[in-house]
Structure formats: C-alpha cells, structure tokens
Design a protein around this motif. Structure first.
Motif, short mmCIF file in Angstrom:
data_model
loop_
_atom_site.label_atom_id
_atom_site.label_comp_id
_atom_site.label_asym_id
_atom_site.label_seq_id
_atom_site.Cartn_x
_atom_site.Cartn_y
_atom_site.Cartn_z
N GLN A 59 0.83 -1.20 0.00
CA GLN A 59 0.00 0.00 0.00
C GLN A 59 0.86 1.25 0.00
O GLN A 59 0.63 2.19 -0.76
N ILE A 81 -7.40 9.11 3.42
CA ILE A 81 -8.14 7.93 3.02
C ILE A 81 -8.52 7.99 1.55
O ILE A 81 -9.01 9.02 1.05
N ARG A 84 -9.29 4.99 -2.08
CA ARG A 84 -9.50 3.60 -2.45
C ARG A 84 -8.16 2.86 -2.41
O ARG A 84 -7.18 3.30 -3.00
N ASN A 105 -6.72 2.00 0.67
CA ASN A 105 -6.16 2.02 2.03
C ASN A 105 -7.22 2.31 3.09
O ASN A 105 -6.89 2.66 4.21
N ALA A 106 -8.50 2.18 2.71
CA ALA A 106 -9.59 2.66 3.56
C ALA A 106 -10.13 1.59 4.51
O ALA A 106 -11.28 1.67 4.92
N ASP A 107 -9.33 0.60 4.87
CA ASP A 107 -9.75 -0.39 5.86
C ASP A 107 -9.51 0.18 7.25
O ASP A 107 -8.36 0.29 7.69
N PRO A 108 -10.56 0.59 7.97
CA PRO A 108 -10.36 1.27 9.27
C PRO A 108 -9.66 0.40 10.29
O PRO A 108 -8.89 0.91 11.11
N HIS A 109 -9.91 -0.91 10.27
CA HIS A 109 -9.29 -1.78 11.26
C HIS A 109 -7.77 -1.84 11.05
O HIS A 109 -7.00 -1.80 12.02
N MET A 110 -7.34 -1.92 9.80
CA MET A 110 -5.90 -1.97 9.52
C MET A 110 -5.22 -0.67 9.94
O MET A 110 -4.14 -0.68 10.53
N ASP A 138 -5.28 -0.44 13.85
CA ASP A 138 -4.36 -1.43 14.42
C ASP A 138 -2.91 -0.99 14.26
O ASP A 138 -2.09 -1.15 15.17
N GLU A 142 -18.88 6.62 0.82
CA GLU A 142 -17.98 5.50 1.11
C GLU A 142 -17.11 5.77 2.30
O GLU A 142 -16.84 4.90 3.12
#
Length: 230
Positions: free
Chosen positions: A151, A185, A187, A189-194, A197, A230
């Motif tokens: 990423q 943010i 498209r 890299n928009a995984d909030p958990h990743m 964390d 989104e």
C-alpha cells in the motif's frame, strides 16, 4: 517539557482554570491590534519532497526558486510574535527536505511561538530527532497513507515503509512530545481496522483522518478517489 507546555481544552471550565497560568507563561499575549487575527498559522516551508504521493495536493517534488529565506522567515516569526499569533504548524512538501529546517524551528521557538510539524517521517534519523527535541516542539505528526509495504509503495511512490517503521521507533525513543499519525483515506487504504491497528501497534497518541481530494497530483489518479458516502 514539550508535553507539559501543550494543553488541549474540551470545556470552558478547563480554560478558566488554566488561563491565568497560560498568560503568566506567555503562551497567550495581549494584542492591541483591533483586527481579527488567527491564533495559529499553517506554513509550508518548501515544495521539495522525497516522496511522490499520488494524492499530493501541492504536487510537491522540487523546491521552488522563490521559497522564503531564513532571513525572511525570521521577519515572519517576529511579525507573528508582535501580532500575538502564538502557534505555527509547519509542513511542506517535506519540511525536513530543507537543510536549514532546524534553524527555522529554532527561530519560531526563540520568539516563544509554539511549533508543531507534519512530516512523512523518512528523514527522522536519530540525529535529526535529537535536534528537534532540543527545539521543544509541541507535537510531531507523521503522514502515513498505507499500512503495508505494498500500500505504502503504491500510494507514496517510494519503497520506504521499512525505513519509516524504524524511524517511528526512533521518534518514540527520543522525542517527548505528542506524536500523531495522519492518514489520507482513498480507495486502496480505507480499511479502518488496519489503519487503527497500525496506529495502536506503533504507539501513536492520536490518529488524524482526512479524505484525499482531487487536487494537485491526485487529479491524475481519480480511480483512487472515494465518495463521501464510502
């Protein structure tokens, strides 16, 4: 010391309780100028950068020919002090791309102006971190727009993820102020958990989130843009 000098207020009662001591410490100054003035200035010290982020709103790459000199920045700091502006947030480009960045930081500190800085973190060697610590910066924000090597390389345009992670640990070891992570943010890299964390695992005290907008270099990469919904 830098942490002690920096306070966040969430209620008026906290301000009322702390305001007399802040005045005594010259963090707030009386202003005789009748004009409405900002309390904080955002200052991009250079267009030069060692990354090639696809979403860079400044399209930063090489320094401009007419960037402000040390002498001009000293005059600016003096004018800010006289007007009662007591905070400056420094960014770029990449601010540490300037060879005189430590002198610039010290100039604002010498005028009793509270300094924070936003950086991509790739130039934060142990020697550099010790120098900025000596300037008593209020806070340091590191922009990180991809939390895996793949990423990071795709979005930032450089293969610097390993160096970044090493530098983050150096910052935590030597810098006593607040260290925040900022993530734009889009498209990919928009995984909030990743994101969360990664911020927690790397010891950041806060996480600043903004949506990447179609400005600057990002205009050439609309496929990465996400909608507000989104």
């Amino acid at each position: 010391q830098a942490q002690e000098a920096y306070s966040k207020f969430t209620t008026f009662s906290q301000i009322e309780d702390k305001y007399p001591s802040l005045v005594q410490n010259q963090q707030f100054r009386l202003v005789s100028n009748p004009c409405a003035l900002p309390l904080k200035v955002f200052f991009d010290v250079t267009n030069g950068c060692n990354s090639r982020c696809i979403h860079c709103y400044n399209d930063s790459r090489t320094p401009f020919d007419d960037e402000m000199t040390r002498e001009e920045i000293t005059k600016l700091a003096n004018q800010m002090y006289e007007l009662g502006i007591h905070q400056v947030s420094i960014a770029g480009g990449e601010p540490f791309f300037r060879k005189d960045i430590i002198d610039i930081l010290q100039t604002f500190c010498d005028f009793d102006i509270s300094v924070s800085i936003t950086t991509n973190g790739l130039l934060l060697s142990e020697q550099m971190v010790k120098k900025i610590t000596a300037c008593h910066l209020k806070s340091l924000t590191i922009s990180i727009d991809g939390v895996t090597r793949e990423q990071y390389r795709e979005i930032r345009g450089v293969d610097g993820f390993a160096q970044l992670n090493e530098n983050i640990q150096t910052v935590h070891k030597f810098f006593p102020g607040e260290v925040s992570m900022r993530s734009s943010i889009m498209r990919g890299n928009a995984d909030p958990h990743m994101v969360v964390d990664y911020a927690v695992a790397n010891g950041f005290s806060s996480l600043k989130i903004n949506k990447a907008h179609l400005l600057g270099r990002f205009v050439s990469h609309p496929e990465f843009c996400i909608s507000d919904e989104e």
